[in-house]
Design a protein around this motif. Structure first.
Motif, PDB file in Angstrom:
ATOM      1  N   ALA A  42       0.834  -1.215   0.000  1.00  0.00           N
ATOM      2  CA  ALA A  42       0.000   0.000   0.000  1.00  0.00           C
ATOM      3  C   ALA A  42       0.864   1.259   0.000  1.00  0.00           C
ATOM      4  O   ALA A  42       0.588   2.207  -0.743  1.00  0.00           O
ATOM      5  CB  ALA A  42      -0.936  -0.007   1.194  1.00  0.00           C
ATOM      6  N   GLU A  43       1.911   1.278   0.815  1.00  0.00           N
ATOM      7  CA  GLU A  43       2.756   2.467   0.869  1.00  0.00           C
ATOM      8  C   GLU A  43       3.552   2.664  -0.422  1.00  0.00           C
ATOM      9  O   GLU A  43       3.697   3.790  -0.901  1.00  0.00           O
ATOM     10  CB  GLU A  43       3.678   2.405   2.088  1.00  0.00           C
ATOM     11  N   SER A  44       4.029   1.577  -1.005  1.00  0.00           N
ATOM     12  CA  SER A  44       4.738   1.670  -2.275  1.00  0.00           C
ATOM     13  C   SER A  44       3.804   2.171  -3.386  1.00  0.00           C
ATOM     14  O   SER A  44       4.148   3.076  -4.158  1.00  0.00           O
ATOM     15  CB  SER A  44       5.321   0.307  -2.651  1.00  0.00           C
ATOM     16  N   ALA A  45       2.609   1.585  -3.453  1.00  0.00           N
ATOM     17  CA  ALA A  45       1.624   2.003  -4.453  1.00  0.00           C
ATOM     18  C   ALA A  45       1.213   3.451  -4.225  1.00  0.00           C
ATOM     19  O   ALA A  45       1.003   4.213  -5.185  1.00  0.00           O
ATOM     20  CB  ALA A  45       0.412   1.084  -4.418  1.00  0.00           C
ATOM     21  N   THR A 139     -11.631  11.546   4.063  1.00  0.00           N
ATOM     22  CA  THR A 139     -10.185  11.701   4.018  1.00  0.00           C
ATOM     23  C   THR A 139      -9.565  11.643   5.408  1.00  0.00           C
ATOM     24  O   THR A 139      -8.412  11.229   5.550  1.00  0.00           O
ATOM     25  CB  THR A 139      -9.803  13.011   3.318  1.00  0.00           C
ATOM     26  N   ASP A 140     -10.301  12.035   6.433  1.00  0.00           N
ATOM     27  CA  ASP A 140      -9.789  11.911   7.804  1.00  0.00           C
ATOM     28  C   ASP A 140      -9.512  10.446   8.116  1.00  0.00           C
ATOM     29  O   ASP A 140      -8.461  10.101   8.666  1.00  0.00           O
ATOM     30  CB  ASP A 140     -10.784  12.466   8.828  1.00  0.00           C
ATOM     31  N   ALA A 148       2.084   5.469   5.845  1.00  0.00           N
ATOM     32  CA  ALA A 148       2.712   6.708   5.397  1.00  0.00           C
ATOM     33  C   ALA A 148       2.112   7.033   4.037  1.00  0.00           C
ATOM     34  O   ALA A 148       2.787   7.021   3.013  1.00  0.00           O
ATOM     35  CB  ALA A 148       4.220   6.534   5.312  1.00  0.00           C
ATOM     36  N   CYS A 149       0.817   7.278   4.023  1.00  0.00           N
ATOM     37  CA  CYS A 149       0.088   7.538   2.780  1.00  0.00           C
ATOM     38  C   CYS A 149      -1.031   8.520   3.076  1.00  0.00           C
ATOM     39  O   CYS A 149      -2.074   8.146   3.597  1.00  0.00           O
ATOM     40  CB  CYS A 149      -0.493   6.239   2.205  1.00  0.00           C
ATOM     41  N   GLN A 150      -0.774   9.766   2.741  1.00  0.00           N
ATOM     42  CA  GLN A 150      -1.784  10.800   2.939  1.00  0.00           C
ATOM     43  C   GLN A 150      -2.448  11.110   1.601  1.00  0.00           C
ATOM     44  O   GLN A 150      -1.821  11.003   0.549  1.00  0.00           O
ATOM     45  CB  GLN A 150      -1.132  12.072   3.498  1.00  0.00           C
ATOM     46  N   VAL A 151      -3.701  11.500   1.655  1.00  0.00           N
ATOM     47  CA  VAL A 151      -4.405  11.910   0.440  1.00  0.00           C
ATOM     48  C   VAL A 151      -3.744  13.196  -0.057  1.00  0.00           C
ATOM     49  O   VAL A 151      -3.667  14.177   0.689  1.00  0.00           O
ATOM     50  CB  VAL A 151      -5.906  12.156   0.717  1.00  0.00           C
TER      51      VAL A 151
END
Length: 159
Positions: A42-45, A139-140, A148-151
């Motif tokens: 998920a973080e890589s993507a 988004t919250d 480590a994946c923020q919109v």
């Protein structure tokens, strides 16, 4: 005899305490994506998606057709991220409870952005609103799953 009973009770307490600690330390926290395999993919993507979204951004003064194309290109980057994570398979994703909901939130955001792009292309409304759940922007929830994946803000700050 009393010494034996005390020793058995003490040993049982220690054994149960250790077992309880082990179970707690290794349980799936329902609010976090905490499976190392899922989190890594998920973080890589997400990193790939964030770079693509930034690269496909249109300036706010761009023509409407350029802005619509930018929105759709950015949406495609998010769709690719979601597909990459879903590629882990439903069994693995179901084992890390919030992952399916997190991916569904990304898909809901893309649906609303696509509707905005259609409306914009047709000369319609020019106001974008992030979907909410019980009055709270999704988004919250998306930003607080332990990744480590923020919109990216440019997915939300539409003109």
């Amino acid at each position: 005899m009393a010494v034996v009973v005390v020793a058995v009770v003490a040993a049982s307490f220690i054994l149960l305490s250790c077992a309880g600690w082990w179970l707690y330390a290794n349980h799936d926290r329902p609010e976090l994506i905490d499976s190392p395999e899922v989190a890594e993919v998920a973080e890589s993507a997400c990193t790939t998606m964030q770079a693509a979204v930034a690269a496909r951004a249109a300036p706010s003064n761009a023509a409407i057709d350029v802005r619509v194309r930018s929105i759709r290109d950015q949406n495609a980057a998010v769709v690719a991220m979601v597909a990459r994570v879903r590629g882990l398979g439903s069994k693995r994703l179901d084992d890390d409870r919030p992952t399916a909901a997190w991916l569904s939130d990304w898909e809901a955001l893309i649906e609303v952005r696509e509707q905005y792009a259609r409306d914009l292309a047709a000369g319609g409304k020019r106001r974008f609103a992030v979907p909410t759940d019980d009055g709270v922007p999704i988004t919250d929830r998306m930003n607080h799953v332990g990744l480590a994946c923020q919109v990216p803000p440019m997915l939300l700050d539409l003109w």
